[in-house]
Write a protein that holds these residues in place. Structure first.
Motif, mmCIF file in Angstrom:
data_model
loop_
_atom_site.group_PDB
_atom_site.id
_atom_site.type_symbol
_atom_site.label_atom_id
_atom_site.label_comp_id
_atom_site.label_asym_id
_atom_site.label_seq_id
_atom_site.Cartn_x
_atom_site.Cartn_y
_atom_site.Cartn_z
ATOM 1 N N ILE A 66 0.843 -1.191 0.000
ATOM 2 C CA ILE A 66 0.000 0.000 0.000
ATOM 3 C C ILE A 66 0.882 1.246 0.000
ATOM 4 O O ILE A 66 0.594 2.236 -0.670
ATOM 5 C CB ILE A 66 -0.981 -0.023 1.189
ATOM 6 C CG1 ILE A 66 -1.924 -1.215 1.043
ATOM 7 C CG2 ILE A 66 -1.798 1.255 1.249
ATOM 8 C CD1 ILE A 66 -2.902 -1.375 2.163
ATOM 9 N N GLY A 67 2.018 1.184 0.721
ATOM 10 C CA GLY A 67 2.927 2.324 0.762
ATOM 11 C C GLY A 67 3.484 2.651 -0.610
ATOM 12 O O GLY A 67 3.431 3.795 -1.067
ATOM 13 N N ILE A 88 -4.560 6.596 6.338
ATOM 14 C CA ILE A 88 -5.086 5.926 7.539
ATOM 15 C C ILE A 88 -4.660 4.462 7.542
ATOM 16 O O ILE A 88 -4.180 3.932 8.546
ATOM 17 C CB ILE A 88 -6.622 6.042 7.589
ATOM 18 C CG1 ILE A 88 -7.025 7.477 7.893
ATOM 19 C CG2 ILE A 88 -7.197 5.119 8.650
ATOM 20 C CD1 ILE A 88 -8.507 7.674 7.931
ATOM 21 N N SER A 89 -4.812 3.791 6.367
ATOM 22 C CA SER A 89 -4.429 2.378 6.297
ATOM 23 C C SER A 89 -2.980 2.201 6.690
ATOM 24 O O SER A 89 -2.629 1.303 7.470
ATOM 25 C CB SER A 89 -4.631 1.843 4.884
ATOM 26 O OG SER A 89 -5.929 2.079 4.454
ATOM 27 N N LEU A 90 -2.114 3.082 6.149
ATOM 28 C CA LEU A 90 -0.687 2.953 6.433
ATOM 29 C C LEU A 90 -0.429 3.131 7.925
ATOM 30 O O LEU A 90 0.336 2.364 8.522
ATOM 31 C CB LEU A 90 0.103 3.987 5.631
ATOM 32 C CG LEU A 90 0.206 3.716 4.131
ATOM 33 C CD1 LEU A 90 0.887 4.862 3.430
ATOM 34 C CD2 LEU A 90 0.976 2.437 3.888
ATOM 35 N N VAL A 91 -1.092 4.119 8.520
ATOM 36 C CA VAL A 91 -0.839 4.374 9.939
ATOM 37 C C VAL A 91 -1.331 3.210 10.788
ATOM 38 O O VAL A 91 -0.649 2.773 11.722
ATOM 39 C CB VAL A 91 -1.501 5.704 10.352
ATOM 40 C CG1 VAL A 91 -1.433 5.889 11.847
ATOM 41 C CG2 VAL A 91 -0.813 6.857 9.666
ATOM 42 N N VAL A 92 -2.516 2.658 10.410
ATOM 43 C CA VAL A 92 -3.037 1.518 11.176
ATOM 44 C C VAL A 92 -2.056 0.352 11.106
ATOM 45 O O VAL A 92 -1.715 -0.268 12.128
ATOM 46 C CB VAL A 92 -4.421 1.097 10.628
ATOM 47 C CG1 VAL A 92 -4.838 -0.233 11.211
ATOM 48 C CG2 VAL A 92 -5.451 2.149 10.933
ATOM 49 N N LEU A 93 -1.556 0.079 9.888
ATOM 50 C CA LEU A 93 -0.626 -1.043 9.748
ATOM 51 C C LEU A 93 0.655 -0.789 10.535
ATOM 52 O O LEU A 93 1.199 -1.701 11.171
ATOM 53 C CB LEU A 93 -0.321 -1.284 8.264
ATOM 54 C CG LEU A 93 -1.484 -1.888 7.489
ATOM 55 C CD1 LEU A 93 -1.247 -1.793 5.999
ATOM 56 C CD2 LEU A 93 -1.696 -3.326 7.876
ATOM 57 N N ALA A 111 6.748 9.293 2.603
ATOM 58 C CA ALA A 111 8.066 8.695 2.405
ATOM 59 C C ALA A 111 8.568 8.076 3.696
ATOM 60 O O ALA A 111 9.116 6.968 3.696
ATOM 61 C CB ALA A 111 9.043 9.754 1.917
ATOM 62 N N LEU A 112 8.333 8.742 4.805
ATOM 63 C CA LEU A 112 8.751 8.218 6.102
ATOM 64 C C LEU A 112 8.027 6.908 6.401
ATOM 65 O O LEU A 112 8.631 5.918 6.834
ATOM 66 C CB LEU A 112 8.452 9.252 7.182
ATOM 67 C CG LEU A 112 8.943 8.873 8.572
ATOM 68 C CD1 LEU A 112 10.446 8.965 8.618
ATOM 69 C CD2 LEU A 112 8.321 9.768 9.614
ATOM 70 N N LEU A 113 6.701 6.896 6.121
ATOM 71 C CA LEU A 113 5.921 5.675 6.371
ATOM 72 C C LEU A 113 6.472 4.522 5.547
ATOM 73 O O LEU A 113 6.627 3.401 6.039
ATOM 74 C CB LEU A 113 4.457 5.914 6.023
ATOM 75 C CG LEU A 113 3.637 6.679 7.057
ATOM 76 C CD1 LEU A 113 2.284 7.037 6.508
ATOM 77 C CD2 LEU A 113 3.478 5.834 8.301
ATOM 78 N N VAL A 114 6.776 4.801 4.261
ATOM 79 C CA VAL A 114 7.279 3.741 3.388
ATOM 80 C C VAL A 114 8.614 3.233 3.909
ATOM 81 O O VAL A 114 8.886 2.023 3.930
ATOM 82 C CB VAL A 114 7.406 4.258 1.945
ATOM 83 C CG1 VAL A 114 8.104 3.245 1.078
ATOM 84 C CG2 VAL A 114 6.043 4.562 1.374
ATOM 85 N N MET A 115 9.466 4.173 4.396
ATOM 86 C CA MET A 115 10.765 3.748 4.894
ATOM 87 C C MET A 115 10.586 2.844 6.109
ATOM 88 O O MET A 115 11.240 1.805 6.233
ATOM 89 C CB MET A 115 11.592 4.972 5.267
ATOM 90 C CG MET A 115 13.022 4.642 5.532
ATOM 91 S SD MET A 115 13.975 6.118 5.814
ATOM 92 C CE MET A 115 13.474 6.539 7.449
ATOM 93 N N LEU A 116 9.656 3.221 7.003
ATOM 94 C CA LEU A 116 9.437 2.394 8.192
ATOM 95 C C LEU A 116 8.950 1.005 7.792
ATOM 96 O O LEU A 116 9.315 0.010 8.414
ATOM 97 C CB LEU A 116 8.425 3.073 9.113
ATOM 98 C CG LEU A 116 8.956 4.337 9.790
ATOM 99 C CD1 LEU A 116 7.869 4.970 10.628
ATOM 100 C CD2 LEU A 116 10.157 4.010 10.643
ATOM 101 N N SER A 117 8.129 0.931 6.716
ATOM 102 C CA SER A 117 7.646 -0.385 6.290
ATOM 103 C C SER A 117 8.811 -1.253 5.856
ATOM 104 O O SER A 117 8.856 -2.447 6.153
ATOM 105 C CB SER A 117 6.636 -0.223 5.160
ATOM 106 O OG SER A 117 7.282 0.146 3.972
#
Lengths: 77, 120, 497
Positions: free
Chosen positions: C357-358, C466-471, C385-391
């Protein structure tokens, strides 16, 4: 006795369907193994399965193939 | 006859599966491949029906007036038959989906040769 | 009797059929899909543990009324214990799996409804159908019921690729379906052999027959059945030799579709893998075969991922490679190993959905998947970008994320099981995963933007964020408190040894 004949026609029909160059012929020939197996089911004590197989194997599936051949091309390249 | 019906039927199933596998793996024409896949399904169904078959038995339908003991001893085993009913229908629907995709691919590429379509 | 157990499967199927009926009415599709989507993860949390017999036909031993007046031939033999009905069993491990699957399905559907301009009932129909099928694979204790849902899952996966309308999606779908129509009859043949030997399709009864000597455990037909079911398992979960077609399947689907497809693969892997272990673990080489296939999947998947320039294809290969970790956990055969493997399955399903999803946001903004043509997206939206990096960190197993805990447990389990080599390989491959991910991340986000790259001027939908944050939150929670999941999975693992 008739069981053995049905088994042989099933395998021979399958082989015939696969070696045809004309795809419409091979589509119709798929009905032969379908129908022989349907009769075979009757001899193997499965009348309900035989009914389903008779409809699906010897009518619906050949028609599906024939339609697909009709919508695409008739000969193999 | 030299071999009994059940054994001969197993051999028929094996022959159908082998033919189908050969066609699905080695033939070039997509429709021929699908025909082969249909034969694999047929072979497996025949195998299952033969599993339930009891030589010299009766059909697994409990008719009025039949004694429970005779039925239990001579009826063929109905579980594989019930499975085959489902399996036939699943096979037919998968086949329809495959043929549908082939028709779409023919519209796009103008050919049904798997070498030309599926190889990148 | 527990009515909520069958509801877990029936509700998504019913919803799917309804969605197909009303597929032109955009608004009602959205409302129905979101309501049922929320219900999917909630039901397993509410349901009590138990066993559900369809039609209410419990075994005779639990049903003295029915057993009355039956001859001794039936009540005094094993027939007394056998299950006449299709049986679904719901235990603590299933609760976790179904919850995670439902959650991913909900987030995928939620994201797809907001990212696709015109919501299509057909796409949501396929997603719900696949979710129902995989839930049934997890719950079912009946091996033929499992086969039926295996086929439905394969067909709905094909449908999801077809509905994505990406380039070459038809070719991939046809290939996948061809392989499926070879693998599924083979699985059915294996089930047929088991049925012929034991006269049963209920897994508990099959195990009972084998363990109590009703069936000779050394019978070569059992070997054949094991091999055929194993083949079906390889296909269903995309282990080698099916790894390249499976990763192609992921890359042809839209990102939210791919997030769900990989969850299907992971849970099919777990569901069928547990069944193989339950039935065939007495055969000495089952576990060896599982470990060999898993190692191959890990090595092939992750090294192939290194070479891809298409980021969707890269994540697809990484997803296949990560499956190997689960397989190694299952193949070790110790309680610790199996728990760690199942925990890794839960983590992987979440993290890969997170990554898909990211990275989907990149596709949404640019419409390009080739990493060579991308660059400089960091400036566009640093938060995403930060969310994707954390994933990516989560997938590689960086603390404090959940995969760190499960990979640590896997390494510990492999050392205690006397196979430290596996632990070393796993650590090495984690590093390679990290490298692969960072390479893609650098080329997409950090390096200067190529001049010909056009970025579409549309905001990333809030549903995606929201989906990214929940995951991300689930990743963190499971990483900090792993025992909430491992505690539940341990029971199943103890039962499998």
């Amino acid at each position: 006795m008739i069981e053995y004949i049905l088994m042989i026609t099933a395998v021979l029909g399958a082989l015939m369907a696969l070696i045809q160059r004309d795809l419409l012929k091979s589509a119709i020939l798929t009905g032969i193994p379908g129908a022989s197996i349907a009769f075979l089911y009757q001899y193997l004590m499965a009348p309900d399965v035989a009914l389903t197989q008779a409809i699906v194997g010897s009518a619906i599936i050949p028609v599906f193939f024939a339609l697909a051949v009709y919508k695409t091309r008739r000969t193999e390249e | 006859m030299i071999i009994d019906v059940q054994l001969a039927s197993f051999f028929t199933a094996a022959a159908l599966i082998a033919l189908g596998l050969f066609a699905a793996l080695f033939l070039d024409n997509l429709i021929k491949k699908v025909i082969g896949l249909a034969f694999i399904g047929d072979g497996v169904n025949l195998f299952l029906v033969t599993l339930g078959f009891k030589p010299g038995g009766i059909v697994y339908i409990f008719l009025p007036g039949m004694s429970a003991d005779t039925f239990a001893q001579s009826a063929s085993y109905p579980l594989p038959y019930a499975m085959v009913l489902t399996s036939i229908v699943i096979g037919a629907s998968t086949l329809a989906v495959m043929l549908g995709i082939i028709i779409m691919l023919y519209k796009k590429h103008g050919t049904i040769s798997s070498k030309k379509i599926l190889d990148d | 009797m527990n009515p909520l157990i069958p509801i877990m499967v029936i509700l998504p199927i019913t919803c799917a059929l309804l969605l197909n009926l009303i597929h032109t009415k955009e608004r009602s599709v959205k409302i129905l899909a979101i309501i049922v989507g929320i219900a999917l993860p909630v039901i397993p949390l509410l349901a009590n543990y138990g066993i559900h017999y369809f039609g209410g036909y419990s075994p005779l031993i639990d049903n003295p009324q029915m057993a009355q007046g039956l001859p001794d031939m039936i009540t005094q033999s094993a027939l007394n214990l056998f299950h006449p009905a299709i049986t679904y069993s719901f235990t603590s491990a299933q609760k976790i799996f179904v919850f995670i699957l439902g959650l991913i399905a909900f987030l995928a559907i939620f994201t797809s409804l907001s990212e696709i301009k015109k919501a299509s009932g057909v796409y949501a129909f396929l997603m719900f159908m696949g979710t129902a099928a995989v839930t049934a694979i997890l719950l079912s204790d009946d091996i033929f019921n499992l086969y039926v849902f295996f086929e439905i899952a394969a067909l709905s996966q094909v449908g999801i690729i077809l509905a994505s309308r990406t380039e070459k999606s038809y070719e991939t779908a046809l290939k996948y379906l061809f392989l499926g129509s070879i693998a599924a009859p083979m699985l059915l043949l294996g089930i047929g052999f088991l049925l012929g030997l034991t006269g049963n399709v209920n897994i508990t009864d099959i195990i009972y027959s084998i363990n109590t000597g009703l069936v000779d455990p050394q019978n070569p037909v059992l070997l054949l059945a094991c091999g055929l079911i194993f083949f079906g398992w390889l296909y269903g979960s995309g282990l080698p030799p099916f790894h390249s077609i499976k990763s192609a399947v992921y890359s042809k689907a839209l990102p939210h579709g791919a997030a769900l497809l990989q969850a299907f693969s992971v849970f099919t892997f777990v569901g069928l893998g547990i069944i193989i272990l339950r039935i065939f673990s007495f055969l000495p080489f089952t576990q060896v075969a599982i470990i060999v296939v898993s190692l191959l999947a890990m090595v092939l998947g992750i090294t192939m991922a290194l070479m891809q320039s298409d980021f969707k294809r890269m994540i697809g290969y990484l997803a296949v490679g990560e499956l190997g970790y689960i397989g190694i956990g299952l193949g070790l055969g110790t309680a610790l190993g199996i728990t760690a493997g199942l925990f890794q399955a839960v983590n992987e399903a979440i993290i890969t959905a997170f990554i898909f999803i990211g990275f989907g946001t990149i596709l949404y903004k640019t419409g390009i998947t080739d990493t060579n043509k991308l660059g400089g997206l960091m400036v566009e939206n640093p938060k995403v970008a930060l969310l994707v990096m954390l994933s990516g960190f989560a997938m590689a197993g960086v603390p404090p994320f959940n995969a760190f805990q499960s990979k640590l447990q896997l390494v510990q389990a492999s050392i205690t099981a006397g196979l430290p080599e596996l632990g070393i390989i796993m650590v090495l491959l984690s590093i390679v995963t990290f490298m692969t991910f960072m390479k893609a991340f650098y080329t997409i986000y950090l390096r200067p933007k190529p001049s010909e790259l056009e970025i579409k001027n549309k905001e990333i939908p809030w549903a995606t964020i929201i989906s990214l944050v929940v995951l991300l939150l689930i990743c963190l929670i499971l990483g900090l408190f792993p025992h909430i999941v491992t505690g539940q999975l341990e029971q199943l693992a103890q039962g499998l040894i």
